[in-house]
Design an enzyme around this catalytic site. Sequence first.
Site, PDB file in Angstrom:
ATOM      1  N   HIS A   2       5.844  -0.700  -2.719  1.00 13.33           N
ATOM      2  CA  HIS A   2       4.926  -0.065  -3.923  1.00 13.33           C
ATOM      3  C   HIS A   2       5.231   1.563  -4.027  1.00 13.33           C
ATOM      4  O   HIS A   2       4.574   2.093  -4.595  1.00 13.33           O
ATOM      5  CB  HIS A   2       3.842  -0.568  -4.208  1.00 13.33           C
ATOM      6  CG  HIS A   2       3.764  -1.837  -4.788  1.00 13.33           C
ATOM      7  ND1 HIS A   2       2.594  -2.367  -4.948  1.00 13.33           N
ATOM      8  CD2 HIS A   2       4.670  -2.597  -5.446  1.00 13.33           C
ATOM      9  CE1 HIS A   2       3.031  -3.865  -5.530  1.00 13.33           C
ATOM     10  NE2 HIS A   2       4.181  -3.719  -5.665  1.00 13.33           N
TER      11      HIS A   2
ATOM     12  N   ALA B 282     -10.257  -7.698   7.359  1.00 13.05           N
ATOM     13  CA  ALA B 282      -9.313  -7.606   8.343  1.00 13.05           C
ATOM     14  C   ALA B 282      -9.412  -6.808   9.508  1.00 13.05           C
ATOM     15  O   ALA B 282      -8.932  -7.287  10.454  1.00 13.05           O
ATOM     16  CB  ALA B 282      -8.253  -6.650   7.538  1.00 13.05           C
TER      17      ALA B 282
ATOM     18  N   GLY C 105      -5.405  -9.044   2.989  1.00  9.72           N
ATOM     19  CA  GLY C 105      -6.195  -7.943   1.986  1.00  9.72           C
ATOM     20  C   GLY C 105      -5.261  -7.871   0.719  1.00  9.72           C
ATOM     21  O   GLY C 105      -5.454  -6.636   0.209  1.00  9.72           O
ATOM     22  N   THR C 106      -4.827  -8.960   0.171  1.00  3.22           N
ATOM     23  CA  THR C 106      -4.339  -8.704  -1.441  1.00  3.22           C
ATOM     24  C   THR C 106      -4.503  -9.639  -2.048  1.00  3.22           C
ATOM     25  O   THR C 106      -5.060 -10.942  -1.636  1.00  3.22           O
ATOM     26  CB  THR C 106      -2.793  -8.772  -0.935  1.00  3.22           C
ATOM     27  OG1 THR C 106      -2.045  -8.662  -2.372  1.00  3.22           O
ATOM     28  CG2 THR C 106      -2.129  -9.780  -0.385  1.00  3.22           C
TER      29      THR C 106
ATOM     30  N   ASN D 296       0.855  -1.129  -0.054  1.00  2.66           N
ATOM     31  CA  ASN D 296      -0.150   0.023   0.257  1.00  2.66           C
ATOM     32  C   ASN D 296       1.039   1.207  -0.013  1.00  2.66           C
ATOM     33  O   ASN D 296       2.051   1.283   0.420  1.00  2.66           O
ATOM     34  CB  ASN D 296      -0.928   0.199   1.329  1.00  2.66           C
ATOM     35  CG  ASN D 296      -2.052  -1.220   1.215  1.00  2.66           C
ATOM     36  OD1 ASN D 296      -2.009  -1.683   0.112  1.00  2.66           O
ATOM     37  ND2 ASN D 296      -2.471  -1.404   2.274  1.00  2.66           N
TER      38      ASN D 296
HETATM   39  C1  BJW Z   1     -10.168  -7.121   2.061  1.00  2.00           C
HETATM   40  C2  BJW Z   1     -11.277  -6.172   2.491  1.00  2.00           C
HETATM   41  C3  BJW Z   1     -11.126  -6.265   4.033  1.00  2.00           C
HETATM   42  C4  BJW Z   1     -11.505  -6.390   0.434  1.00  2.00           C
HETATM   43  N1  BJW Z   1     -10.108  -7.064   4.575  1.00  2.00           N
HETATM   44  N2  BJW Z   1      -9.307  -7.808   2.952  1.00  2.00           N
HETATM   45  C5  BJW Z   1       3.248 -11.906 -16.083  1.00  2.00           C
HETATM   46  C6  BJW Z   1       3.429 -12.845 -15.070  1.00  2.00           C
HETATM   47  C7  BJW Z   1       3.955 -12.429 -13.815  1.00  2.00           C
HETATM   48  C8  BJW Z   1       4.383 -11.055 -13.706  1.00  2.00           C
HETATM   49  C9  BJW Z   1       4.158 -10.155 -14.688  1.00  2.00           C
HETATM   50  C10 BJW Z   1       3.712 -10.591 -16.096  1.00  2.00           C
HETATM   51  N3  BJW Z   1       3.525  -9.467 -16.625  1.00  2.00           N
HETATM   52  C11 BJW Z   1       3.867  -8.495 -15.855  1.00  2.00           C
HETATM   53  C12 BJW Z   1       4.548  -8.991 -14.750  1.00  2.00           C
HETATM   54  C13 BJW Z   1       4.803  -8.101 -13.633  1.00  2.00           C
HETATM   55  C14 BJW Z   1       3.999  -7.111 -12.972  1.00  2.00           C
HETATM   56  C15 BJW Z   1       2.858  -7.778 -12.781  1.00  2.00           C
HETATM   57  O1  BJW Z   1       2.668  -8.446 -11.714  1.00  2.00           O
HETATM   58  N4  BJW Z   1       1.829  -7.955 -13.470  1.00  2.00           N
HETATM   59  C16 BJW Z   1       0.567  -8.419 -13.241  1.00  2.00           C
HETATM   60  C17 BJW Z   1      -0.573  -7.570 -13.632  1.00  2.00           C
HETATM   61  C18 BJW Z   1       0.587 -10.034 -13.921  1.00  2.00           C
HETATM   62  N5  BJW Z   1       4.779  -6.704 -11.805  1.00  2.00           N
HETATM   63  C19 BJW Z   1       5.340  -5.383 -12.118  1.00  2.00           C
HETATM   64  O2  BJW Z   1       5.714  -4.767 -12.983  1.00  2.00           O
HETATM   65  C20 BJW Z   1       6.100  -5.049 -10.699  1.00  2.00           C
HETATM   66  N6  BJW Z   1       7.736  -4.792 -10.964  1.00  2.00           N
HETATM   67  C21 BJW Z   1       8.231  -5.840 -11.375  1.00  2.00           C
HETATM   68  O3  BJW Z   1       7.578  -7.136 -11.548  1.00  2.00           O
HETATM   69  O4  BJW Z   1       9.695  -5.754 -11.406  1.00  2.00           O
HETATM   70  C22 BJW Z   1      10.533  -6.566 -11.790  1.00  2.00           C
HETATM   71  C23 BJW Z   1      10.832  -7.477 -10.860  1.00  2.00           C
HETATM   72  C24 BJW Z   1      11.570  -8.806 -11.082  1.00  2.00           C
HETATM   73  C25 BJW Z   1      12.136  -9.427  -9.973  1.00  2.00           C
HETATM   74  C26 BJW Z   1      11.913  -8.975  -8.659  1.00  2.00           C
HETATM   75  C27 BJW Z   1      11.537  -8.074  -8.270  1.00  2.00           C
HETATM   76  C28 BJW Z   1      10.990  -7.276  -9.479  1.00  2.00           C
HETATM   77  C29 BJW Z   1       5.657  -3.647 -10.156  1.00  2.00           C
HETATM   78  C30 BJW Z   1       4.078  -3.728  -9.760  1.00  2.00           C
HETATM   79  C31 BJW Z   1       3.760  -2.361  -9.215  1.00  2.00           C
HETATM   80  C32 BJW Z   1       2.132  -2.298  -8.945  1.00  2.00           C
HETATM   81  N7  BJW Z   1       1.734  -1.018  -8.710  1.00  2.00           N
HETATM   82  C33 BJW Z   1       0.367  -0.938  -8.104  1.00  2.00           C
HETATM   83  C34 BJW Z   1       0.143   0.753  -8.108  1.00  2.00           C
HETATM   84  C35 BJW Z   1       1.016   1.325  -6.980  1.00  2.00           C
HETATM   85  C36 BJW Z   1       0.569   2.892  -6.941  1.00  2.00           C
HETATM   86  C37 BJW Z   1      -0.783   3.102  -6.795  1.00  2.00           C
HETATM   87  O5  BJW Z   1      -1.402   3.026  -5.715  1.00  2.00           O
HETATM   88  O6  BJW Z   1      -1.374   3.944  -7.501  1.00  2.00           O
HETATM   89  O7  BJW Z   1       0.404  -1.297  -6.855  1.00  2.00           O
HETATM   90  S1  BJW Z   1      -0.893  -1.528  -9.156  1.00  2.00           S
HETATM   91  C38 BJW Z   1      -1.658  -2.007  -7.598  1.00  2.00           C
HETATM   92  O8  BJW Z   1      -1.940  -3.438  -7.355  1.00  2.00           O
HETATM   93  C39 BJW Z   1      -0.985  -1.302  -6.476  1.00  2.00           C
HETATM   94  C40 BJW Z   1      -1.310  -2.585  -5.367  1.00  2.00           C
HETATM   95  O9  BJW Z   1      -0.082  -2.455  -4.494  1.00  2.00           O
HETATM   96  C41 BJW Z   1      -1.208  -3.798  -6.284  1.00  2.00           C
HETATM   97  C42 BJW Z   1      -1.617  -4.994  -5.460  1.00  2.00           C
HETATM   98  O10 BJW Z   1      -2.990  -4.831  -5.497  1.00  2.00           O
HETATM   99  P1  BJW Z   1      -3.728  -5.378  -3.896  1.00  2.00           P
HETATM  100  O11 BJW Z   1      -3.081  -4.624  -2.716  1.00  2.00           O
HETATM  101  O12 BJW Z   1      -3.625  -6.989  -3.903  1.00  2.00           O
HETATM  102  O13 BJW Z   1      -5.268  -4.913  -4.094  1.00  2.00           O
HETATM  103  P2  BJW Z   1      -6.443  -5.460  -4.891  1.00  2.00           P
HETATM  104  O14 BJW Z   1      -7.398  -4.281  -5.187  1.00  2.00           O
HETATM  105  O15 BJW Z   1      -5.842  -6.169  -5.995  1.00  2.00           O
HETATM  106  O16 BJW Z   1      -7.078  -6.499  -3.871  1.00  2.00           O
HETATM  107  C43 BJW Z   1      -7.715  -6.198  -2.747  1.00  2.00           C
HETATM  108  C44 BJW Z   1      -7.887  -7.406  -1.813  1.00  2.00           C
HETATM  109  O17 BJW Z   1      -8.667  -6.895  -0.717  1.00  2.00           O
HETATM  110  C45 BJW Z   1      -8.850  -8.305  -2.418  1.00  2.00           C
HETATM  111  O18 BJW Z   1      -8.633  -9.564  -2.495  1.00  2.00           O
HETATM  112  C46 BJW Z   1     -10.384  -8.402  -1.675  1.00  2.00           C
HETATM  113  O19 BJW Z   1     -10.921  -9.337  -1.346  1.00  2.00           O
HETATM  114  C47 BJW Z   1      -9.457  -8.047  -0.288  1.00  2.00           C
HETATM  115  N8  BJW Z   1     -10.451  -7.074   0.610  1.00  2.00           N
HETATM  116  N9  BJW Z   1     -11.982  -5.922   1.425  1.00  2.00           N
HETATM  117  C48 BJW Z   1      -9.300  -7.652   3.958  1.00  2.00           C
HETATM  118  N10 BJW Z   1     -12.077  -5.393   4.648  1.00  2.00           N
END
Ligand code: BJW
Length: 244
Positions: free
Chosen positions: A118, A229, A185-186, A101
Amino acid sequence: MAKDRLDYRHWHNIVVLTGAGISAESGLGTFRGAGGLWEQQRVEDVATPEAFARDPDLVYRFYNARREHLCGGEVQPNAAHHALADLENLFPGNFALVTQNVDDLHERAGSTRLYHMHGELMKMRCTASGSVFDAPVHFDRDSPCSCCQRAGRLRPHVVWFGEMPIDMDEIYALLADYDLFVAIGTSGNVYPAAGFVQIARQVGATTLEINPEITEGSSLFEFQWRGPAGEQVPRLRDLLMSPG
Ligand code: BJW
């Protein structure tokens, strides 16, 4: 089949990963799913370096609005953020918190041993020097940079798709040696965080998912607690702090 009883007495090192869901009960939107941020705004338009190069004003507006909401007074840490801060203070072993987050609700609840993989919404970065500064609620292409005084060089200090997350060496070092991994929550859609549960299994750590919904990675977790959560994380704190 997920187990429902955790044998918590032998844990010394705990790593917790949080995602947008932990802040949902504080009034911040999640990204995916109904009503999520990516439903209102295409991710390709605001959360990639290419989007920022193409239309920086749109990206500045998107993050300025989120900063305004975060600082508006209505958004406060909830019981889950407080329970994790309690664990940092009270758990007798090692406790580390990694968050995807960009909000500052963990800090506001009192967490200090915290990795923002992030980035942080309340910080901005000079694209020339890489220096990071506290951000005002609004900044844009006319705002002078705090280090070089030049306009047009500041960007949000967040990690967009295709960029390397922050502090990965430290985070992988934590993941090499621990007993319990908890993902809260991810959705498990975004790497590298989505892969942490597999690392946890490789090192023999117990794995627990806290989420009201079944996620992409749910089947990889040994234990699954379904619920918000704000209810489940205080339960975890109480379990970990109860005398063995
Ligand atoms: C509750 C609740 C309650 C509801 N209680 N829970 C193909 C395969 C594999 C990887 C890749 C691929 N193609 C591209 C990639 C890499 C890419 C990637 O993963 N893409 C995917 C889409 C496939 N990743 C990247 O590019 C990352 N960098 C990278 O990989 O670099 C290379 C590397 C190599 C080796 C080592 C390390 C690195 C960078 C990713 C950057 C993500 N950025 C964002 C935006 C940040 C800025 C902003 O906020 O604007 O980050 S995107 C967005 O998603 C944000 C979040 O942190 C991230 C994750 O989301 P999160 O937190 O899981 O939220 P939600 O909405 O998805 O889920 C919420 C959950 O809460 C749900 O499950 C609900 O059920 C739950 N919930 N209410 C508890 N009350």
